[in-house]
Structures are given as C-alpha cells and as structure tokens.
Design a protein around this motif. Structure first.
Motif, mmCIF file in Angstrom:
data_model
loop_
_atom_site.group_PDB
_atom_site.id
_atom_site.type_symbol
_atom_site.label_atom_id
_atom_site.label_comp_id
_atom_site.label_asym_id
_atom_site.label_seq_id
_atom_site.Cartn_x
_atom_site.Cartn_y
_atom_site.Cartn_z
ATOM 1 N N HIS A 133 45.693 -42.341 -81.956
ATOM 2 C CA HIS A 133 46.008 -42.592 -80.550
ATOM 3 C C HIS A 133 47.126 -43.633 -80.474
ATOM 4 C CE1 HIS A 133 42.221 -40.514 -79.769
ATOM 5 N NE2 HIS A 133 41.673 -41.317 -80.658
ATOM 6 N N PRO A 134 48.323 -43.262 -80.880
ATOM 7 C CA PRO A 134 49.421 -44.243 -80.958
ATOM 8 C C PRO A 134 49.837 -44.754 -79.583
ATOM 9 C CG PRO A 134 50.246 -42.017 -81.303
ATOM 10 C CD PRO A 134 48.760 -41.905 -81.290
ATOM 11 N N SER A 135 50.538 -45.863 -79.593
ATOM 12 C CA SER A 135 51.024 -46.460 -78.361
ATOM 13 C C SER A 135 51.971 -45.511 -77.624
ATOM 14 C CB SER A 135 51.752 -47.774 -78.668
ATOM 15 O OG SER A 135 52.489 -48.206 -77.540
ATOM 16 N N ALA A 136 51.715 -45.327 -76.345
ATOM 17 C CA ALA A 136 52.593 -44.483 -75.528
ATOM 18 C C ALA A 136 53.978 -45.090 -75.394
ATOM 19 C CB ALA A 136 51.970 -44.263 -74.156
ATOM 20 N N LEU A 137 54.088 -46.398 -75.544
ATOM 21 C CA LEU A 137 55.400 -47.048 -75.519
ATOM 22 C C LEU A 137 56.180 -46.729 -76.785
ATOM 23 C CD1 LEU A 137 54.433 -50.539 -74.046
ATOM 24 C CD2 LEU A 137 55.707 -48.720 -72.897
ATOM 25 N N ASN A 138 55.503 -46.813 -77.927
ATOM 26 C CA ASN A 138 56.169 -46.513 -79.196
ATOM 27 C C ASN A 138 56.536 -45.038 -79.313
ATOM 28 O OD1 ASN A 138 55.813 -49.190 -79.903
ATOM 29 N ND2 ASN A 138 54.007 -48.816 -81.161
ATOM 30 N N SER B 270 45.323 -38.760 -75.806
ATOM 31 C CA SER B 270 46.247 -38.572 -76.933
ATOM 32 C C SER B 270 46.922 -39.874 -77.351
ATOM 33 C CB SER B 270 47.331 -37.553 -76.558
ATOM 34 O OG SER B 270 46.760 -36.318 -76.178
ATOM 35 N N TYR B 271 47.156 -40.750 -76.370
ATOM 36 C CA TYR B 271 47.890 -41.985 -76.629
ATOM 37 C C TYR B 271 47.122 -43.174 -76.051
ATOM 38 C CZ TYR B 271 51.722 -38.766 -77.629
ATOM 39 O OH TYR B 271 52.498 -37.762 -78.151
ATOM 40 N N SER B 272 47.636 -44.362 -76.312
ATOM 41 C CA SER B 272 46.965 -45.570 -75.819
ATOM 42 C C SER B 272 47.986 -46.590 -75.317
ATOM 43 C CB SER B 272 46.109 -46.194 -76.934
ATOM 44 O OG SER B 272 46.935 -46.642 -78.008
ATOM 45 N N LEU B 273 47.494 -47.452 -74.448
ATOM 46 C CA LEU B 273 48.193 -48.651 -74.006
ATOM 47 C C LEU B 273 47.134 -49.749 -73.955
ATOM 48 C CD1 LEU B 273 50.333 -47.110 -71.116
ATOM 49 C CD2 LEU B 273 51.230 -47.997 -73.283
ATOM 50 N N GLN B 274 47.532 -50.997 -74.195
ATOM 51 C CA GLN B 274 46.515 -52.015 -74.349
ATOM 52 C C GLN B 274 46.081 -52.686 -73.051
ATOM 53 O OE1 GLN B 274 46.486 -54.776 -77.548
ATOM 54 N NE2 GLN B 274 47.714 -53.490 -78.908
ATOM 55 N N ILE C 131 39.965 -32.372 -69.850
ATOM 56 C CA ILE C 131 40.592 -31.211 -69.204
ATOM 57 C C ILE C 131 41.990 -30.981 -69.770
ATOM 58 C CG2 ILE C 131 41.620 -30.405 -67.036
ATOM 59 C CD1 ILE C 131 38.688 -29.955 -66.964
ATOM 60 N N LEU C 132 42.777 -32.049 -69.857
ATOM 61 C CA LEU C 132 44.147 -31.928 -70.350
ATOM 62 C C LEU C 132 44.173 -31.527 -71.823
ATOM 63 C CD1 LEU C 132 45.793 -35.033 -68.627
ATOM 64 C CD2 LEU C 132 45.846 -32.634 -67.893
ATOM 65 N N ARG C 133 43.269 -32.111 -72.602
ATOM 66 C CA ARG C 133 43.215 -31.782 -74.031
ATOM 67 C C ARG C 133 42.824 -30.326 -74.239
ATOM 68 N NH1 ARG C 133 38.290 -33.986 -77.316
ATOM 69 N NH2 ARG C 133 37.448 -32.198 -76.180
ATOM 70 N N ASP C 134 41.787 -29.874 -73.524
ATOM 71 C CA ASP C 134 41.302 -28.509 -73.707
ATOM 72 C C ASP C 134 42.328 -27.484 -73.249
ATOM 73 O OD1 ASP C 134 38.999 -29.601 -74.701
ATOM 74 O OD2 ASP C 134 37.759 -29.167 -72.940
ATOM 75 N N LYS C 135 43.072 -27.813 -72.206
ATOM 76 C CA LYS C 135 44.095 -26.894 -71.699
ATOM 77 C C LYS C 135 45.416 -27.021 -72.456
ATOM 78 C CE LYS C 135 42.586 -26.181 -66.940
ATOM 79 N NZ LYS C 135 42.995 -26.161 -65.529
ATOM 80 N N ARG C 136 45.500 -28.063 -73.317
ATOM 81 C CA ARG C 136 46.749 -28.347 -74.018
ATOM 82 C C ARG C 136 47.911 -28.444 -73.036
ATOM 83 N NH1 ARG C 136 46.320 -24.615 -79.524
ATOM 84 N NH2 ARG C 136 44.364 -25.539 -80.278
ATOM 85 N N GLN C 137 47.638 -29.186 -71.978
ATOM 86 C CA GLN C 137 48.602 -29.335 -70.887
ATOM 87 C C GLN C 137 48.731 -30.806 -70.554
ATOM 88 O OE1 GLN C 137 47.328 -28.138 -66.859
ATOM 89 N NE2 GLN C 137 49.236 -26.993 -66.681
ATOM 90 N N GLY C 138 49.927 -31.339 -70.621
ATOM 91 C CA GLY C 138 50.100 -32.743 -70.336
ATOM 92 C C GLY C 138 49.416 -33.613 -71.375
ATOM 93 N N LEU C 139 49.055 -34.841 -70.971
ATOM 94 C CA LEU C 139 48.418 -35.750 -71.923
ATOM 95 C C LEU C 139 47.667 -36.855 -71.209
ATOM 96 C CD1 LEU C 139 50.310 -38.573 -72.062
ATOM 97 C CD2 LEU C 139 51.869 -36.980 -73.160
ATOM 98 N N GLY C 140 46.699 -37.415 -71.914
ATOM 99 C CA GLY C 140 45.950 -38.553 -71.423
ATOM 100 C C GLY C 140 46.322 -39.806 -72.191
ATOM 101 N N ILE C 141 46.344 -40.934 -71.496
ATOM 102 C CA ILE C 141 46.646 -42.225 -72.116
ATOM 103 C C ILE C 141 45.503 -43.185 -71.794
ATOM 104 C CG2 ILE C 141 48.232 -44.174 -72.221
ATOM 105 C CD1 ILE C 141 50.464 -42.299 -71.278
ATOM 106 N N LEU C 142 44.813 -43.655 -72.824
ATOM 107 C CA LEU C 142 43.714 -44.592 -72.649
ATOM 108 C C LEU C 142 44.232 -46.025 -72.637
ATOM 109 C CD1 LEU C 142 40.602 -45.187 -72.603
ATOM 110 C CD2 LEU C 142 40.766 -45.375 -75.099
ATOM 111 N N VAL C 143 43.800 -46.803 -71.659
ATOM 112 C CA VAL C 143 44.156 -48.219 -71.593
ATOM 113 C C VAL C 143 42.997 -49.022 -72.180
ATOM 114 C CG1 VAL C 143 44.897 -50.133 -70.127
ATOM 115 C CG2 VAL C 143 45.480 -47.778 -69.499
ATOM 116 N N SER C 144 43.216 -49.612 -73.348
ATOM 117 C CA SER C 144 42.137 -50.350 -74.011
ATOM 118 C C SER C 144 42.688 -51.219 -75.133
ATOM 119 C CB SER C 144 41.102 -49.382 -74.594
ATOM 120 O OG SER C 144 40.078 -50.082 -75.270
ATOM 121 N N LYS C 145 42.099 -52.387 -75.288
ATOM 122 C CA LYS C 145 42.419 -53.244 -76.425
ATOM 123 C C LYS C 145 41.476 -52.981 -77.585
ATOM 124 C CE LYS C 145 44.361 -57.118 -73.819
ATOM 125 N NZ LYS C 145 44.263 -58.556 -73.518
ATOM 126 N N TYR C 146 40.526 -52.068 -77.376
ATOM 127 C CA TYR C 146 39.500 -51.790 -78.379
ATOM 128 C C TYR C 146 39.501 -50.311 -78.741
ATOM 129 C CZ TYR C 146 37.928 -56.322 -76.686
ATOM 130 O OH TYR C 146 37.876 -57.638 -76.314
#
Length: 358
Positions: A84-89, A332-336, A310-325
């Motif tokens: 889940h790499p950084s969406a910024l990177n 698919s991606y993360s932001l802290q 929903i996005l993962r199963d449809k392979r459409q767009g992407l989700g970004i999790l906001v978490s320091k943990y």
C-alpha cells in the motif's frame, strides 16, 4: 425539483444485514457466517448462543484491536508499505492509471479532511483544506462521505458545490449551486432508511440516558444512525460502556452495532453502506457501467472499507487509506494524515489545470 431515486434503491436495498465485516452485534440472525474479517466473526451470534459476558468480551476485544494504540506503526511494517505505497510517491502512476478517464472524488471527513480530535463537535477542517476542496470540486465531481449526519458534516465543510453523503451514505444530497456537474433541472436526494428515523431518535435518547454515568462517553445523533464515542473513556471502563450500549440495543432487533475509530455506531439493518452510496452516486452522475470513469476514494475508517472493496472488486479507480498504522485494508494506496491528503488533492488540482490549459 427534488428527485428521490426510488427504483435504484429498491434494486440495491434488501432488509438484510449490511457488510458483515463490520457487524459487532446484529439483533437478527440470518445465518451468514462468512469469514470476511475474523475479528468480527463471532459478533453475529445472538445472545441465546453466547452468554452476555462472552459477547461483551468480544466487543471490548474488538474495541482494543481497532484502537491505534494497539496497532503497529509503519516502520515495523515495511511489507505493508510495499503493498500500500504512498499515494504521493506514486502520484505519476496514479495519473497514468486515470489517463483518458473522468476522475470522481470521494472523501471521508473525520481523519481525512480534518484531524481526529477528542471532542467530535470540534472536528474543524482548516481554511486551507476547505480552499483545496473547493478548487478540487471545480476540477472534478466531489463527494463528502461521512458517518456524521449530512447537516453536521455540511456545517463543517460549508461548501455548496459538493455532493454530501451523510449517515454512512444513508442521506445523500447533490450540490445546491455552482457545480458544473449538477443537473440543471433536478437536485438529488436519496434517503433509503427514512422509516428508521423515529427509532434512531428513540435509541439516541436512551443511549444518552444510559451512558451518562461513563465519564468521557459522548452520544451523537447522526440522523439515520447514532454514534457512541469512547475516545475519551478510560479503557478500564470500555466493558461497562459496552454493557450499557448492549442493554439498549437488545431491545431493537432491526438495528445493528458497527465500529469505527473509537466509536460504536448503531445503524439500521439494511443493505446500504458507503460502498452502496458510491455506486449510487456514480450511477446518478451518469457513470454506471462506464469504463471511462476513475473514482478515487480517500478515507481512514473501517466503514470506508466497503467503498474500497467495491473499487477493488470492480477494478475501477482506487482507494487510498489514511493511516499512520499498518492494518488490513482493500485500499491500493496510503496517506498518513490529513496534511498528506491535502498535498495529494493540491497535486490533482495543479495537474488538472496544466492539462486543461487553465
């Protein structure tokens, strides 16, 4: 003229349990034992099968498991960062994925646009974040999706050009003005749980009365759901709080208990969540079954996982999790933190201006 889109709700809505991965206590028993998330598997067993003490222990174990103080920070989870790499990177890669498609933005509020705070009534977004979201909405259709009531989250954001989906997507309203994505002759309103308004109001009143003995507990009426915040409750009192919440909820078989970040949510047992809200809004915007749309959903909470999935199963767009943990997610991606969310949104705005020649 307000358009209440009933045919789509009838198609999507069933009086069954919503996402099983989120259920802590279900007043009914539909026999589903799917192991979506192991932490929550046992919460679907009713009290005839499990003693009250066992049920409460399960609740409290889950409350602890979901608490950030019990999670490992990123520096101990390098493999998680790789997945889940950084969406910024990875910003260039994300732009490449979205090339030639219409981006539609979905944003959670608490912990995404505003920092998590002890008092939920003071979860204010910064003026800089508000300006960023305003500019974002000029570039892409933009939706705020929150567990808060729609009116409450609007009072924080104060932008009329956005779509708002409050109460975990059970209260959706389109932009009031100044949006090029708004239908000229119609505004959008979707409230699939209207029949539950009286019972939610009653439960809220009962919860306020029952939990007033627990120092730090705060009950919030979010219109189509009620929230019990325990962020300021001593962890030694979590079991007492869970007992009190259960004592109220057991009298309402059409309601269920789910969990977010340091909050217990009482919601109607209907097949509707943030994922369903995402699908409904994409359809309302005219993007149903389209291959040229690219939804980006950014959120920090367990309830956002329904949309990520929903996005993962449809392979459409992407989700970004906001978490320091590091934690299990379908994103698919993360932001802290919210500051990184703002940086990401600013980059999207700048990219859109450059590519559109503005």
């Amino acid at each position: 003229m307000v358009r209440f889109v009933e045919e789509n709700i009838t198609k999507m809505l069933e009086t069954k349990i919503t996402s099983k991965s989120e259920v802590l206590y279900d007043g009914g028993d539909d026999g589903d034992t799917s192991p979506a998330t192991k932490v929550f598997q046992d919460f679907q067993i009713n009290e005839e099968n499990v003693g009250g003490g066992g049920l409460i222990r399960s609740w409290v174990d889950s409350m602890r498991a979901c608490s950030p103080t019990h999670l490992k920070p990123f520096n101990n989870q390098s493999s998680w960062i790789k997945e889940h790499p950084s969406a910024l990177n990875m910003f260039k890669e994300i732009l490449h994925e979205s090339e030639g498609k219409q981006i539609v933005m979905f944003l959670d509020y608490d912990g995404t646009l505003s920092p998590i705070v002890d008092d939920p009534d003071r979860a204010f977004m910064s003026n800089k974040m508000r300006n960023t979201v305003r500019k974002l909405a000029m570039c892409f259709p933009t939706v705020i999706v929150s567990g808060r009531s729609r009116e409450k989250v609007y009072s924080f954001v104060k932008l009329t050009e956005l779509y708002y989906a409050g109460s975990h997507g059970m209260d959706i309203k389109g932009p009031e003005q100044n949006s090029k994505y708004k239908k000229k002759t119609q505004s959008l309103l979707c409230q699939p749980a209207t029949e539950f308004l009286p019972v939610i109001s009653e439960v809220y009143t009962n919860l306020v009365e029952k939990t007033k003995s627990i120092q730090g507990a705060k009950v919030e009426n979010n219109k189509f759901c009620a929230s019990v915040h325990f962020r300021c409750v001593d962890e030694n009192k979590w079991s007492d709080l869970a007992h009190l919440v259960r004592s109220v909820l057991k009298n309402y078989p059409k309601l269920m208990l789910t969990q977010g970040r340091k909050v217990l949510e009482i919601r109607p047992i209907i097949k509707w969540d943030k994922g369903k809200a995402l699908e409904f809004l994409l359809e309302s915007l005219g993007y149903e079954n389209c291959t040229d749309v690219f939804p980006i959903y950014i959120g920090d909470d367990r309830t956002d996982e329904d949309a990520f999935k929903i996005l993962r199963d449809k392979r459409q767009g992407l989700g970004i999790l906001v978490s320091k943990y590091a934690k299990e997610t379908s994103a698919s991606y993360s932001l802290q933190e919210p500051d990184e969310v703002m940086d990401f949104l600013e980059r999207l705005v700048e990219w859109k201006k450059l590519t559109s020649g503005e």
